[in-house]
Design a protein around this motif. Structure first.
Motif, PDB file in Angstrom:
ATOM      1  N   ARG A 145       0.749  -1.133  -0.019  1.00 17.10           N
ATOM      2  CA  ARG A 145      -0.053   0.105  -0.082  1.00 17.10           C
ATOM      3  C   ARG A 145       0.740   1.281   0.120  1.00 17.10           C
ATOM      4  NH1 ARG A 145      -2.744  -1.191   4.001  1.00 17.10           N
ATOM      5  NH2 ARG A 145      -4.455  -2.198   3.001  1.00 17.10           N
ATOM      6  N   ALA A 146       2.002   1.460   0.785  1.00 12.11           N
ATOM      7  CA  ALA A 146       2.841   2.205   0.879  1.00 12.11           C
ATOM      8  C   ALA A 146       3.674   2.404  -0.503  1.00 12.11           C
ATOM      9  CB  ALA A 146       3.943   2.103   1.964  1.00 12.11           C
ATOM     10  N   ALA A 147       3.663   1.523  -1.197  1.00 10.94           N
ATOM     11  CA  ALA A 147       4.247   1.705  -2.620  1.00 10.94           C
ATOM     12  C   ALA A 147       3.620   2.034  -3.545  1.00 10.94           C
ATOM     13  CB  ALA A 147       4.891   0.091  -3.214  1.00 10.94           C
ATOM     14  N   GLY A 148       2.116   2.366  -3.294  1.00  7.66           N
ATOM     15  CA  GLY A 148       1.157   2.840  -4.152  1.00  7.66           C
ATOM     16  C   GLY A 148       0.187   1.954  -5.055  1.00  7.66           C
ATOM     17  N   PHE A 149       0.178   0.808  -4.195  1.00  2.00           N
ATOM     18  CA  PHE A 149      -0.665  -0.376  -4.904  1.00  2.00           C
ATOM     19  C   PHE A 149      -2.093   0.010  -4.656  1.00  2.00           C
ATOM     20  CE2 PHE A 149       1.674  -4.622  -5.387  1.00  2.00           C
ATOM     21  CZ  PHE A 149       2.696  -4.092  -5.916  1.00  2.00           C
ATOM     22  N   SER A 150      -3.005  -0.119  -5.753  1.00  2.00           N
ATOM     23  CA  SER A 150      -4.305  -0.175  -5.451  1.00  2.00           C
ATOM     24  C   SER A 150      -5.104  -1.338  -4.617  1.00  2.00           C
ATOM     25  CB  SER A 150      -5.133  -0.069  -6.910  1.00  2.00           C
ATOM     26  OG  SER A 150      -5.011  -1.330  -7.535  1.00  2.00           O
ATOM     27  N   GLN A 151      -6.187  -1.313  -4.220  1.00  2.00           N
ATOM     28  CA  GLN A 151      -6.882  -2.503  -3.891  1.00  2.00           C
ATOM     29  C   GLN A 151      -6.892  -3.570  -4.645  1.00  2.00           C
ATOM     30  OE1 GLN A 151      -8.073  -2.810  -0.456  1.00  2.00           O
ATOM     31  NE2 GLN A 151      -7.855  -4.876  -0.850  1.00  2.00           N
ATOM     32  N   ARG A 152      -7.011  -3.517  -5.756  1.00  2.00           N
ATOM     33  CA  ARG A 152      -6.888  -4.754  -6.738  1.00  2.00           C
ATOM     34  C   ARG A 152      -5.410  -5.227  -6.681  1.00  2.00           C
ATOM     35  NH1 ARG A 152      -7.828  -4.321 -13.192  1.00  2.00           N
ATOM     36  NH2 ARG A 152      -7.385  -6.330 -13.879  1.00  2.00           N
ATOM     37  N   ARG A 298       5.781   7.938  -6.186  1.00  2.00           N
ATOM     38  CA  ARG A 298       5.442   6.914  -5.337  1.00  2.00           C
ATOM     39  C   ARG A 298       6.310   5.593  -5.906  1.00  2.00           C
ATOM     40  NH1 ARG A 298      -0.869   5.890  -6.531  1.00  2.00           N
ATOM     41  NH2 ARG A 298       0.089   6.362  -8.623  1.00  2.00           N
ATOM     42  N   ALA A 299       6.360   4.826  -5.444  1.00  2.00           N
ATOM     43  CA  ALA A 299       7.331   3.660  -6.172  1.00  2.00           C
ATOM     44  C   ALA A 299       6.904   3.097  -7.358  1.00  2.00           C
ATOM     45  CB  ALA A 299       7.626   2.574  -5.035  1.00  2.00           C
ATOM     46  N   ILE A 300       5.404   3.037  -7.524  1.00  2.00           N
ATOM     47  CA  ILE A 300       4.855   2.492  -8.737  1.00  2.00           C
ATOM     48  C   ILE A 300       4.955   3.727  -9.837  1.00  2.00           C
ATOM     49  CG2 ILE A 300       3.706   0.692  -7.592  1.00  2.00           C
ATOM     50  CD1 ILE A 300       1.124   2.661  -8.431  1.00  2.00           C
ATOM     51  N   ASP A 301       5.365   4.935  -9.507  1.00  2.00           N
ATOM     52  CA  ASP A 301       5.538   6.176 -10.491  1.00  2.00           C
ATOM     53  C   ASP A 301       6.835   6.109 -11.146  1.00  2.00           C
ATOM     54  OD1 ASP A 301       2.859   6.899  -9.967  1.00  2.00           O
ATOM     55  OD2 ASP A 301       3.733   8.052  -8.226  1.00  2.00           O
ATOM     56  N   VAL A 302       7.672   5.381 -10.651  1.00  2.00           N
ATOM     57  CA  VAL A 302       9.185   5.712 -11.064  1.00  2.00           C
ATOM     58  C   VAL A 302       9.576   4.764 -12.096  1.00  2.00           C
ATOM     59  CG1 VAL A 302       9.579   6.827  -8.874  1.00  2.00           C
ATOM     60  CG2 VAL A 302      10.646   4.538  -9.253  1.00  2.00           C
ATOM     61  N   LYS A 343      -2.834   8.322   3.877  1.00  2.00           N
ATOM     62  CA  LYS A 343      -3.255   7.144   3.496  1.00  2.00           C
ATOM     63  C   LYS A 343      -2.566   5.967   3.354  1.00  2.00           C
ATOM     64  CE  LYS A 343      -6.697   9.296   0.304  1.00  2.00           C
ATOM     65  NZ  LYS A 343      -6.873   9.504  -1.113  1.00  2.00           N
ATOM     66  N   GLY A 344      -1.268   6.139   4.071  1.00  2.00           N
ATOM     67  CA  GLY A 344      -0.147   4.801   4.166  1.00  2.00           C
ATOM     68  C   GLY A 344       0.600   4.837   3.097  1.00  2.00           C
ATOM     69  N   VAL A 345       0.524   6.098   2.191  1.00  2.00           N
ATOM     70  CA  VAL A 345       1.249   6.018   0.905  1.00  2.00           C
ATOM     71  C   VAL A 345       2.536   6.839   1.123  1.00  2.00           C
ATOM     72  CG1 VAL A 345       1.443   6.630  -1.417  1.00  2.00           C
ATOM     73  CG2 VAL A 345      -0.572   5.688  -0.446  1.00  2.00           C
ATOM     74  N   ASN A 346       3.748   6.428   0.553  1.00  2.00           N
ATOM     75  CA  ASN A 346       5.011   6.771   0.629  1.00  2.00           C
ATOM     76  C   ASN A 346       5.289   7.487  -0.581  1.00  2.00           C
ATOM     77  OD1 ASN A 346       5.731   5.791   3.089  1.00  2.00           O
ATOM     78  ND2 ASN A 346       6.887   3.954   2.402  1.00  2.00           N
ATOM     79  N   TRP A 347       5.805   8.772  -0.308  1.00  2.00           N
ATOM     80  CA  TRP A 347       6.104   9.700  -1.362  1.00  2.00           C
ATOM     81  C   TRP A 347       7.639  10.096  -1.261  1.00  2.00           C
ATOM     82  CZ3 TRP A 347       2.609  11.059  -5.181  1.00  2.00           C
ATOM     83  CH2 TRP A 347       1.472  10.660  -4.996  1.00  2.00           C
ATOM     84  N   TYR A 348       8.457   9.840  -2.424  1.00  2.00           N
ATOM     85  CA  TYR A 348       9.962  10.234  -2.508  1.00  2.00           C
ATOM     86  C   TYR A 348      10.124  11.335  -3.298  1.00  2.00           C
ATOM     87  CZ  TYR A 348       9.921   5.156  -1.071  1.00  2.00           C
ATOM     88  OH  TYR A 348       9.559   3.925  -0.591  1.00  2.00           O
ATOM     89  N   ARG A 349      11.131  12.037  -2.830  1.00  2.00           N
ATOM     90  CA  ARG A 349      11.561  13.281  -3.624  1.00  2.00           C
ATOM     91  C   ARG A 349      13.110  13.357  -3.161  1.00  2.00           C
ATOM     92  NH1 ARG A 349      12.177  17.264   0.245  1.00  2.00           N
ATOM     93  NH2 ARG A 349      11.318  17.126   2.451  1.00  2.00           N
TER      94      ARG A 349
END
Length: 351
Positions: A145-152, A298-302, A343-349
């Protein structure tokens, strides 16, 4: 994690001296007293190379393939036609992944031999096998969830969780530890243990100075880059820096003129050039990732900074693990920071 492009292969400084690839279950001599066996894998990467070292009174097997009836049948074919009437008397496993350790327990029972591998990989493998049949733990779901995963995506992970042990035969309760600098005497030659890290915690390679051969497992592959990932159990670790450091250490410690026997693709010459490619490839990815983090991600954005191809469902979890490894590496170097939202999501910068 992806095949090299055609252009990269055309200018590659690597050389592949063996003229063909053995059929599944065939023993093919790769060098005097060293035989190549290729076994099928039920994955996108569809094969693994296994190695048999001949001694006067028997054989030492390096890696085993996955635990499946198909692979057991192919091994029985090898036993019947290729061992010259001599038994298997030694077993070395390079690391904990099922394509390497999958039939280790079966071998120890079939031939009455000891399993030799590194301590960390043996214990971690046993630990992962214990997850078989368990529900995905809350901490692991929070991790993705922190990496950006959806519920699916979380539901998909929960469905996948606990399948590691399905391709690993029950491990023995006793093993013999291999560590950096240990020497094995096989076939009248000395094989020195060289430990790498990053792809696995304590990855065993075997180096024979006399024969100028390195059995590299997944530590050095010629055409693909080994997966280096962060997983929920070690969410804050920095395996990519471990991997890069290992590549530097192996390049400095071993000569360039060795024949490298890898776990995937073909045997090759060009160890130093390939290690340099692996190091430079990750450093380039880290630079592109650092540029991308001008805005929080997010991790899944990179993925675009690290992978040339589109990331689909088949490799989404692997790509997420690799992205997290690169992000943790930048954090470890003081070049990035992370914060968690409500929401428990990690954001990196960028730092």
């Amino acid at each position: 994690m992806s095949d090299a492009s055609l252009a990269e292969r055309e200018v590659s400084p690597l050389r592949y001296p063996l003229g063909r690839i053995p059929a599944h279950g065939e023993m093919m001599e790769a060098a005097p007293g060293i035989y190549w066996v290729r076994m099928p894998l039920p994955f996108q990467l569809d094969h693994i190379n296994l190695w048999l070292l001949e001694d006067e009174d028997g054989w030492t097997v390096v890696d085993t393939g996955v635990a499946s009836e198909e692979v057991i049948g192919l091994w029985r074919q090898v036993f019947a036609s290729g061992l010259k009437g001599k038994p298997v008397k030694g077993l070395v496993v390079t690391h904990l992944h099922p394509d390497h350790v999958g039939l280790a327990g079966w071998f120890t029972r079939e031939w009455g031999v000891e399993l030799q591998m590194s301590r960390t990989d043996f214990l971690m493998c046993r630990n992962l096998v214990l997850d078989t049949g368990r529900e995905a733990p809350r901490e692991a779901l929070d991790f993705y969830r922190a990496a950006g995963f959806s519920q699916r995506g979380l539901d998909s992970y929960a469905k996948r969780f606990g399948h590691f042990g399905e391709r690993v035969s029950p491990l023995p309760d006793i093993f013999r530890r291999l560590k950096e600098g240990d020497e094995l005497r096989i076939g009248g030659r000395r094989w020195r243990v060289v430990i790498g890290s990053g792809h696995a915690p304590e990855h065993v390679c075997l180096y024979c100075e006399e024969a100028k051969i390195l059995i590299s497992g997944d530590q050095v592959l010629p055409r693909i880059s080994s997966n280096v990932s962060v997983h929920p159990t070690e969410a804050y670790e920095n395996p990519l820096q471990d991997w890069i450091d290992s590549c530097h250490r192996i390049r400095a410690g071993l000569p360039d003129d060795v024949l490298v026997l890898p776990a995937h693709n073909e045997p090759f010459y060009g160890l130093h050039a390939r290690l340099t490619q692996l190091i430079d490839g990750h450093e380039d990815g880290l630079s592109k990732l650092h540029e991308l983090l001008a805005e929080p991600k997010r991790a899944i954005d990179v993925f675009p900074a690290l992978f040339k191809r589109k990331i689909g469902p088949d490799v989404f979890f692997m790509a997420t693990g690799e992205s997290l490894a690169h992000l943790n590496c930048l954090i470890g170097r003081g070049e990035a920071v992370v914060s968690r939202d409500e929401k428990g999501v990690n954001w990196y910068r960028r730092a």
